[in-house]
Write a protein that holds these residues in place. Sequence first.
Motif, PDB file in Angstrom:
ATOM      1  N   ARG A   1       0.843  -1.209   0.000  1.00 26.00           N
ATOM      2  CA  ARG A   1       0.000   0.000   0.000  1.00 26.00           C
ATOM      3  C   ARG A   1       0.877   1.258   0.000  1.00 26.00           C
ATOM      4  O   ARG A   1       0.552   2.241  -0.655  1.00 26.00           O
ATOM      5  CB  ARG A   1      -0.931  -0.013   1.213  1.00 26.00           C
ATOM      6  CG  ARG A   1      -2.047  -1.058   1.069  1.00 26.00           C
ATOM      7  CD  ARG A   1      -2.782  -1.289   2.371  1.00 26.00           C
ATOM      8  NE  ARG A   1      -3.384  -0.070   2.903  1.00 26.00           N
ATOM      9  CZ  ARG A   1      -3.808   0.065   4.158  1.00 26.00           C
ATOM     10  NH1 ARG A   1      -3.698  -0.961   5.012  1.00 26.00           N
ATOM     11  NH2 ARG A   1      -4.342   1.186   4.572  1.00 26.00           N
ATOM     12  N   TYR A   2       2.000   1.224   0.729  1.00 24.65           N
ATOM     13  CA  TYR A   2       2.925   2.373   0.718  1.00 24.65           C
ATOM     14  C   TYR A   2       3.393   2.659  -0.712  1.00 24.65           C
ATOM     15  O   TYR A   2       3.373   3.796  -1.167  1.00 24.65           O
ATOM     16  CB  TYR A   2       4.181   2.106   1.552  1.00 24.65           C
ATOM     17  CG  TYR A   2       3.993   1.898   3.033  1.00 24.65           C
ATOM     18  CD1 TYR A   2       2.984   2.542   3.732  1.00 24.65           C
ATOM     19  CD2 TYR A   2       4.869   1.072   3.741  1.00 24.65           C
ATOM     20  CE1 TYR A   2       2.842   2.344   5.092  1.00 24.65           C
ATOM     21  CE2 TYR A   2       4.736   0.869   5.106  1.00 24.65           C
ATOM     22  CZ  TYR A   2       3.714   1.504   5.778  1.00 24.65           C
ATOM     23  OH  TYR A   2       3.583   1.303   7.119  1.00 24.65           O
TER      24      TYR A   2
ATOM     25  N   ASP B   1      -5.527   5.772   2.293  1.00 25.87           N
ATOM     26  CA  ASP B   1      -5.575   5.194   0.946  1.00 25.87           C
ATOM     27  C   ASP B   1      -6.835   4.342   0.729  1.00 25.87           C
ATOM     28  O   ASP B   1      -7.066   3.857  -0.367  1.00 25.87           O
ATOM     29  CB  ASP B   1      -4.320   4.334   0.692  1.00 25.87           C
ATOM     30  CG  ASP B   1      -4.197   3.176   1.666  1.00 25.87           C
ATOM     31  OD1 ASP B   1      -4.593   3.333   2.832  1.00 25.87           O
ATOM     32  OD2 ASP B   1      -3.714   2.102   1.257  1.00 25.87           O
TER      33      ASP B   1
ATOM     34  N   VAL C   1       3.939   9.160   3.578  1.00 24.31           N
ATOM     35  CA  VAL C   1       3.249   8.020   2.970  1.00 24.31           C
ATOM     36  C   VAL C   1       2.991   6.942   4.023  1.00 24.31           C
ATOM     37  O   VAL C   1       1.882   6.405   4.133  1.00 24.31           O
ATOM     38  CB  VAL C   1       4.078   7.454   1.791  1.00 24.31           C
ATOM     39  CG1 VAL C   1       3.621   6.042   1.425  1.00 24.31           C
ATOM     40  CG2 VAL C   1       3.976   8.366   0.574  1.00 24.31           C
TER      41      VAL C   1
ATOM     42  N   TYR D   1       0.259   8.204   6.476  1.00 17.69           N
ATOM     43  CA  TYR D   1      -1.067   8.323   5.869  1.00 17.69           C
ATOM     44  C   TYR D   1      -1.669   6.953   5.548  1.00 17.69           C
ATOM     45  O   TYR D   1      -2.876   6.746   5.698  1.00 17.69           O
ATOM     46  CB  TYR D   1      -1.004   9.195   4.599  1.00 17.69           C
ATOM     47  CG  TYR D   1      -0.609  10.631   4.861  1.00 17.69           C
ATOM     48  CD1 TYR D   1      -0.661  11.164   6.163  1.00 17.69           C
ATOM     49  CD2 TYR D   1      -0.182  11.465   3.836  1.00 17.69           C
ATOM     50  CE1 TYR D   1      -0.285  12.479   6.410  1.00 17.69           C
ATOM     51  CE2 TYR D   1       0.189  12.782   4.076  1.00 17.69           C
ATOM     52  CZ  TYR D   1       0.138  13.276   5.364  1.00 17.69           C
ATOM     53  OH  TYR D   1       0.508  14.571   5.603  1.00 17.69           O
ATOM     54  N   VAL D   2      -0.836   6.043   5.102  1.00 18.24           N
ATOM     55  CA  VAL D   2      -1.355   4.704   4.813  1.00 18.24           C
ATOM     56  C   VAL D   2      -1.693   3.981   6.128  1.00 18.24           C
ATOM     57  O   VAL D   2      -2.729   3.320   6.225  1.00 18.24           O
ATOM     58  CB  VAL D   2      -0.358   3.888   3.955  1.00 18.24           C
ATOM     59  CG1 VAL D   2      -0.764   2.416   3.901  1.00 18.24           C
ATOM     60  CG2 VAL D   2      -0.283   4.469   2.542  1.00 18.24           C
TER      61      VAL D   2
ATOM     62  N   ASN E   1      -4.917   4.790   7.128  1.00 18.44           N
ATOM     63  CA  ASN E   1      -5.898   4.303   6.145  1.00 18.44           C
ATOM     64  C   ASN E   1      -6.377   5.320   5.119  1.00 18.44           C
ATOM     65  O   ASN E   1      -7.407   5.096   4.472  1.00 18.44           O
ATOM     66  CB  ASN E   1      -7.126   3.696   6.835  1.00 18.44           C
ATOM     67  CG  ASN E   1      -6.763   2.460   7.616  1.00 18.44           C
ATOM     68  OD1 ASN E   1      -5.917   1.681   7.187  1.00 18.44           O
ATOM     69  ND2 ASN E   1      -7.376   2.279   8.776  1.00 18.44           N
TER      70      ASN E   1
ATOM     71  N   GLU F   1       1.119   7.358  -6.409  1.00 25.13           N
ATOM     72  CA  GLU F   1      -0.041   8.185  -6.711  1.00 25.13           C
ATOM     73  C   GLU F   1       0.118   9.617  -6.202  1.00 25.13           C
ATOM     74  O   GLU F   1      -0.352  10.556  -6.824  1.00 25.13           O
ATOM     75  CB  GLU F   1      -1.256   7.532  -6.044  1.00 25.13           C
ATOM     76  CG  GLU F   1      -2.582   7.908  -6.649  1.00 25.13           C
ATOM     77  CD  GLU F   1      -3.719   7.222  -5.904  1.00 25.13           C
ATOM     78  OE1 GLU F   1      -4.769   7.845  -5.761  1.00 25.13           O
ATOM     79  OE2 GLU F   1      -3.522   6.061  -5.448  1.00 25.13           O
ATOM     80  N   HIS F   2       0.759   9.790  -5.031  1.00 27.21           N
ATOM     81  CA  HIS F   2       0.728  11.107  -4.395  1.00 27.21           C
ATOM     82  C   HIS F   2       2.044  11.845  -4.284  1.00 27.21           C
ATOM     83  O   HIS F   2       2.054  13.045  -4.040  1.00 27.21           O
ATOM     84  CB  HIS F   2       0.137  10.986  -2.983  1.00 27.21           C
ATOM     85  CG  HIS F   2      -1.287  10.583  -2.987  1.00 27.21           C
ATOM     86  ND1 HIS F   2      -2.306  11.481  -3.183  1.00 27.21           N
ATOM     87  CD2 HIS F   2      -1.861   9.381  -2.849  1.00 27.21           C
ATOM     88  CE1 HIS F   2      -3.459  10.838  -3.156  1.00 27.21           C
ATOM     89  NE2 HIS F   2      -3.220   9.548  -2.952  1.00 27.21           N
TER      90      HIS F   2
ATOM     91  N   TYR G   1       0.632   4.087  -2.843  1.00 26.18           N
ATOM     92  CA  TYR G   1       0.263   5.444  -2.426  1.00 26.18           C
ATOM     93  C   TYR G   1       1.356   6.443  -2.807  1.00 26.18           C
ATOM     94  O   TYR G   1       1.073   7.567  -3.213  1.00 26.18           O
ATOM     95  CB  TYR G   1       0.034   5.458  -0.912  1.00 26.18           C
ATOM     96  CG  TYR G   1      -0.800   6.608  -0.406  1.00 26.18           C
ATOM     97  CD1 TYR G   1      -2.160   6.683  -0.681  1.00 26.18           C
ATOM     98  CD2 TYR G   1      -0.238   7.614   0.379  1.00 26.18           C
ATOM     99  CE1 TYR G   1      -2.936   7.724  -0.209  1.00 26.18           C
ATOM    100  CE2 TYR G   1      -1.010   8.663   0.867  1.00 26.18           C
ATOM    101  CZ  TYR G   1      -2.356   8.707   0.568  1.00 26.18           C
ATOM    102  OH  TYR G   1      -3.123   9.744   1.042  1.00 26.18           O
TER     103      TYR G   1
END
Length: 357
Positions: free
Chosen positions: A136-137, A160, A151, A154-155, A158, A143-144, A140
Amino acid sequence: MKLKPGVKFCLFIVLIGLIGLIGFKYFKKDAEKIDNSLLKEHHISEKYASKTLEFVLKNDLYEEKYLKEYAKINYREEDDFATILTTFLPKGYQGEEINYILKLSKTNQEKLAKLEYQDIQNYYKIKNFNVDNLERYNAYYKEHKYSYEDVVTYVNINLDLPVYTNPHTVTDGNSNLVLVNKYNCLEANYTPSDLAYLKGAYGNEVPMREIAQKALVKLQEAVTKEIGITLLPTTSYRNYNFQKTLYDNYVAEDGASAADTYSARPGCSEHQTGLAIDLKNPDTPASRRLNDSDYEWLKNNAHRFGFIIRFPKDKEFITGYQEENWHIRYVGEEAAKIIYENKLTLEEYIDLYITNY
Ligand SMILES: [Zn+2]
């Protein structure tokens, strides 16, 4: 050649110093020196000599294909050093990467041990790094383009994931640090056990957790003394059914997607914890809660009494709510101070300071 006594003494001191230095160096070299006969026995060139190599030779863990990696791995006198070597070298990790792995928490080491090779070089230094979230990191980050530190945070909280899908059920409702948001919701029957009351802005008696009530009384005394205004609660503890009615009415008026930006779904409102309080200065018109100067004081002083501004400006993407300058949340003085000084949200604070990964 005759020397003056003072010069002689100086030379003597220098000589003693040199002897000490050489002795120290020799001793140190000896400590690092590895058993060369071991190397000869295995036909290994002395240029590969290292403590880690000696360790694997002595413990019968040596494999020729990892010879270059042994030299890069910093030896550690730890019980699981052998396990780390025999687990991660066969997965394809390089010597430098094994040094990173040695610095990870035991929990993360164990999680990583269960996976095939993972490229974690961007994350190993980040203290709230969680191996479970690695994929997921990476997604993400692509994408960002936030920093890797952001990152990870924020992941972990949750951001994301879509809100309100499979929210985690909060079990520590009575904790001062309980986190209730669009990803963490209370059960419908959760009620704080120690409700206390305080006179409200509309003449009502406002229920809230006792600890928050005591802190709010102190905040009220201070704000009156320091800037001469009164701050009264309008609402604090709200039970599940009340929140449901409130939310349903907003949805009927504005639609769900708009309502979600300013009102919580039932179970997911931190008003149900009894630690969140909405304030009003009763000297402002009915349509207004606080004056700018009231908020200025609140923003910079609430932490002295254990409160934080829960939905600040510029953090909407983390909290999931529009700015609410009147909504404060009791978290205790220690947490409130750190949150205030580091301009964090409760979400970030818990992830960075409380959760162990
Ligand atoms: Zn509120």
